[in-house]
Design a protein around this motif. Structure first.
Motif, short mmCIF file in Angstrom:
data_model
loop_
_atom_site.label_atom_id
_atom_site.label_comp_id
_atom_site.label_asym_id
_atom_site.label_seq_id
_atom_site.Cartn_x
_atom_site.Cartn_y
_atom_site.Cartn_z
N ASP A 195 57.50 67.32 -87.55
CA ASP A 195 56.61 66.57 -86.66
C ASP A 195 56.17 65.30 -87.40
O ASP A 195 55.44 65.37 -88.39
N PRO A 196 56.57 64.13 -86.92
CA PRO A 196 56.20 62.89 -87.61
C PRO A 196 54.71 62.58 -87.54
O PRO A 196 54.23 61.72 -88.27
N GLN A 197 53.96 63.30 -86.65
CA GLN A 197 52.53 63.06 -86.53
C GLN A 197 51.71 63.85 -87.54
O GLN A 197 50.50 63.63 -87.67
N GLY A 198 52.34 64.80 -88.23
CA GLY A 198 51.60 65.59 -89.20
C GLY A 198 51.43 67.02 -88.75
O GLY A 198 52.06 67.48 -87.79
N GLY A 199 50.57 67.76 -89.44
CA GLY A 199 50.42 69.19 -89.18
C GLY A 199 49.07 69.58 -88.62
O GLY A 199 48.63 70.71 -88.84
N GLU A 200 48.40 68.64 -87.90
CA GLU A 200 47.09 68.96 -87.35
C GLU A 200 47.03 68.64 -85.85
O GLU A 200 47.74 67.77 -85.36
N ARG A 201 46.15 69.35 -85.18
CA ARG A 201 45.77 69.02 -83.81
C ARG A 201 44.33 68.53 -83.86
O ARG A 201 43.46 69.17 -84.45
N VAL A 202 44.07 67.38 -83.23
CA VAL A 202 42.74 66.77 -83.27
C VAL A 202 42.11 66.86 -81.88
O VAL A 202 42.76 66.60 -80.87
N GLU A 203 40.83 67.24 -81.85
CA GLU A 203 40.10 67.31 -80.58
C GLU A 203 38.69 66.77 -80.80
O GLU A 203 37.99 67.17 -81.73
N PHE A 204 38.27 65.80 -79.95
CA PHE A 204 36.91 65.28 -80.00
C PHE A 204 36.01 66.25 -79.22
O PHE A 204 36.30 66.60 -78.08
N LEU A 205 34.91 66.67 -79.85
CA LEU A 205 33.99 67.64 -79.25
C LEU A 205 32.59 67.02 -79.13
O LEU A 205 32.17 66.24 -80.00
N VAL A 206 31.87 67.41 -78.06
CA VAL A 206 30.54 66.86 -77.83
C VAL A 206 29.59 67.96 -77.36
O VAL A 206 29.96 68.78 -76.51
N TRP A 211 57.85 67.55 -96.62
CA TRP A 211 57.06 67.21 -95.43
C TRP A 211 55.69 67.89 -95.50
O TRP A 211 54.67 67.27 -95.19
N ARG A 212 55.67 69.15 -95.90
CA ARG A 212 54.42 69.88 -95.98
C ARG A 212 53.44 69.22 -96.95
O ARG A 212 52.24 69.09 -96.67
N SER A 213 53.98 68.79 -98.09
CA SER A 213 53.12 68.13 -99.08
C SER A 213 52.55 66.83 -98.53
O SER A 213 51.35 66.54 -98.67
N ALA A 214 53.42 66.03 -97.88
CA ALA A 214 52.95 64.76 -97.30
C ALA A 214 51.95 65.02 -96.19
O ALA A 214 50.94 64.32 -96.04
N ALA A 215 52.22 66.06 -95.36
CA ALA A 215 51.32 66.38 -94.25
C ALA A 215 49.97 66.87 -94.77
O ALA A 215 48.93 66.58 -94.16
N ASP A 216 49.96 67.59 -95.89
CA ASP A 216 48.70 68.06 -96.46
C ASP A 216 47.84 66.89 -96.92
O ASP A 216 46.61 66.88 -96.74
N VAL A 217 48.48 65.90 -97.54
CA VAL A 217 47.74 64.71 -97.98
C VAL A 217 47.15 63.99 -96.78
O VAL A 217 45.97 63.59 -96.77
N LEU A 218 47.96 63.83 -95.72
CA LEU A 218 47.48 63.19 -94.50
C LEU A 218 46.34 64.00 -93.88
O LEU A 218 45.33 63.44 -93.42
N GLY A 219 46.49 65.33 -93.86
CA GLY A 219 45.45 66.18 -93.30
C GLY A 219 44.13 66.04 -94.03
O GLY A 219 43.06 66.01 -93.40
#
Length: 557
Positions: free
Chosen positions: A407-418, A358-366
């Motif tokens: 976590d099926p969504q991956g290993g990151e939290r995404v936030e839009f900043l302005v 999972w970690r390897s797949a999540a790293d690629v996605l990240g």
């Protein structure tokens, strides 16, 4: 795509019917006429909290109905099918919300009552509202992540992460179940005793039915013997009245005269066949009689065995015929329990490997997400400048998070900043104060993402607040460009934006018996030119305003 919207006793609108097509639809009107009520109506269909204030004064309830075509929304079709709320052909759906004057509300999907949560869940797949209120679609981190993934085209990577998470989760669940069993030695000992009891009996399919048949035969042996002897005597005994003897005599009598009537040969053939059948019946009857024996000791043995089977069936709460399956289930559980310790040892290694996969797949996605975030942020920042926010900056924070569970969504939290102005620190998009800025930023994001958002209908409320001139024209052009790939609805007060629409609605107000009412009408080409002139010149329509309106429309083509 939104195909029609119906309002009844909604705020200052007594009744209105609107139809929508693809591309950009603009909605204009005088200040206070109720332009944004259409956005509010869609908000109610999206599951927003109901307020009695939306019910027109003097009415008992307000009603909003929205029709959507689902040809290009497979996610919505799947949701409706899973919830068993789809219509006959699954190509359209109807959302309905009723708000009572006391503040209570009810919701329906395709004519069937649903919860507000269900309404909101489906509406999120159909329409996004970008405005100055709490129903901003891009405020939610889940929507931000989905948009970033769509922009980065990460379908394959997300699928790999989800599959790895599922495998990891399955192994964790198996280990948890095994650990919950605790010390299983007592259970094993008890199951071994039960299995040994069942092993002592013949339980294979058919054996119990055969035993029950033997029991019935022994229980009625005397009657069976008597019946067999009696019938044997009647059919083939030595008495003159026996059927076999009578048939022989009948055939002999017919054979003597058959030469005078050929049809008697056919009768003789039938009697011959009957004689053969009787001989076979006698033979079988004789074998059956030979098998019958009045043996009380054998009957007792059968009864004892049946008694044991019924006792075992009561003990295991099954029928005698189901004892064989019960024995197999006990044997399987024994096998599993005896190997539980070994399986636990093996699971630790498998779980470690699954976590690593999972970690390897999540790293690629990240990595894909970070690359997409840089590209989307750069494109959006450029567009923000074009939309009248010079010096503004858009960033996307992709922050790794520690995970202990899959976590099926991956290993990151995404936030839009302005950062809306130069020198200001970037803040979360959901914390931007200015409604107009927020709408324009949302427009810039959607345009930069090239309409990759899967939601087919986008609504922009007062996206042009606080701008004018050349920037307003650019905003209109961007909205029209977005309309090439998505259905776009925009509430506007600027003629430069309104001129870019493929269709144009005007909201007007009038007082009737002291009560203000709003009406909504679709404008034809001439009416549209007049509305643009009003937006350009105010209440008094001058020749110059009409000429400028005509020029705006001709520039769009």
């Amino acid at each position: 795509m939104l195909t029609h919207l119906s309002l009844k006793h909604f705020a200052v609108v007594e009744e209105a019917e609107l139809t929508f097509g693809p591309g950009l639809t603009v909605i204009s009107g005088e200040t206070g006429a109720g332009k944004s009520l259409l956005v509010d109506a869609l908000g109610l269909l999206s599951g927003l909290r109901a307020d009695s204030g939306v019910v027109r004064h003097g009415a008992e309830r307000a009603e909003v109905v929205g029709g959507f075509a689902l040809d290009d929304v497979p996610a919505a079709r799947d949701w409706l099918q899973a919830a068993e709320l789809d219509d006959a052909d699954g190509t359209a759906c109807l959302l309905r919300r009723v708000v009572r004057a006391d503040g209570g509300s009810r919701a329906w999907i395709n004519g069937r009552p649903v919860t507000i949560g269900q309404l909101a869940e489906l509406a999120a797949l159909l329409v996004e509202i970008h405005g100055q209120h709490e129903h901003q679609a891009l405020m939610a981190r889940g929507s931000q992540l989905a948009l970033l993934d769509a922009f980065g085209r990460t379908d394959a990577e997300r699928a790999a992460v989800a599959a790895a998470a599922t495998h990891w989760s399955t192994l964790l669940g198996e280990r948890e179940r095994l650990n919950q069993q605790g010390d299983v030695s007592d259970r094993i000992e008890w199951l071994e005793h039960q299995h040994a009891e069942l092993e002592r009996e013949t339980l294979e399919p058919g054996s119990i039915a055969e035993l029950q048949a033997d029991h019935r035969r022994q229980a009625h042996a005397a009657d069976l013997i008597a019946a067999c002897d009696s019938v044997f005597g009647r059919l083939g005994g030595d008495d003159d009245g026996a059927v076999a003897r009578e048939l022989g005599r009948a055939r002999s009598e017919l054979q003597r005269v058959a030469e005078h009537e050929p049809r008697l040969d056919e009768v003789d053939g039938m009697l011959d066949a009957a004689a053969i059948q009787i001989d076979e019946a006698l033979s079988l009857l004789d074998r059956i009689r030979s098998d019958l024996d009045l043996d009380p000791s054998q009957f007792d043995r059968i009864e004892q065995r049946l008694g044991r089977l019924h006792e075992l069936a009561r003990k295991h709460r099954v029928t005698p015929e189901e004892l064989f399956g019960q024995r197999e289930r006990i044997a399987l559980e024994l096998e599993q329990l005896r190997g539980a310790g070994q399986r636990l040892d093996a699971l630790d290694g498998e779980i470690a490997a699954a976590r690593s996969a999972w970690r390897s797949a999540a790293d690629v996605l990240g990595d894909r997400r970070r690359t997409a975030a840089q590209a989307l942020a750069a494109a959006t920042t450029a567009l923000i400048g074009e939309l009248g926010m010079g010096g503004g900056r858009f960033d996307i924070a992709v922050e790794p998070v520690e995970v202990d569970r899959p976590d099926p969504q991956g290993g990151e939290r995404v936030e839009f900043l302005v950062a809306a102005n130069p020198g200001q620190p970037a803040r979360a998009l959901r914390k931007v104060a200015s409604g107009g800025e927020l709408s324009r930023i949302s427009l810039a994001i959607e345009v930069a993402a090239l309409g990759l958002d899967t939601v087919p209908t986008m609504v922009f409320d007062e996206v042009d607040s606080g701008i004018g001139g050349g920037v307003a024209e650019i905003v209109g052009q961007k909205l029209r460009a977005l309309g090439a790939s998505r259905q776009v609805l925009c509430v506007t007060h600027l003629p430069q934006v309104a001129a870019q629409g493929h269709a144009h609605y005007r909201v007007s107000k009038a007082a009737s018996e002291g009560v203000t009412q709003s009406q909504v009408g679709l404008l034809d080409a001439k009416q549209r030119q007049e509305e643009l002139a009003r937006m350009l010149g105010g209440v008094e329509l001058t020749r110059e305003a009409r000429a400028a309106a005509k020029r705006l429309l001709s520039d769009v083509g």
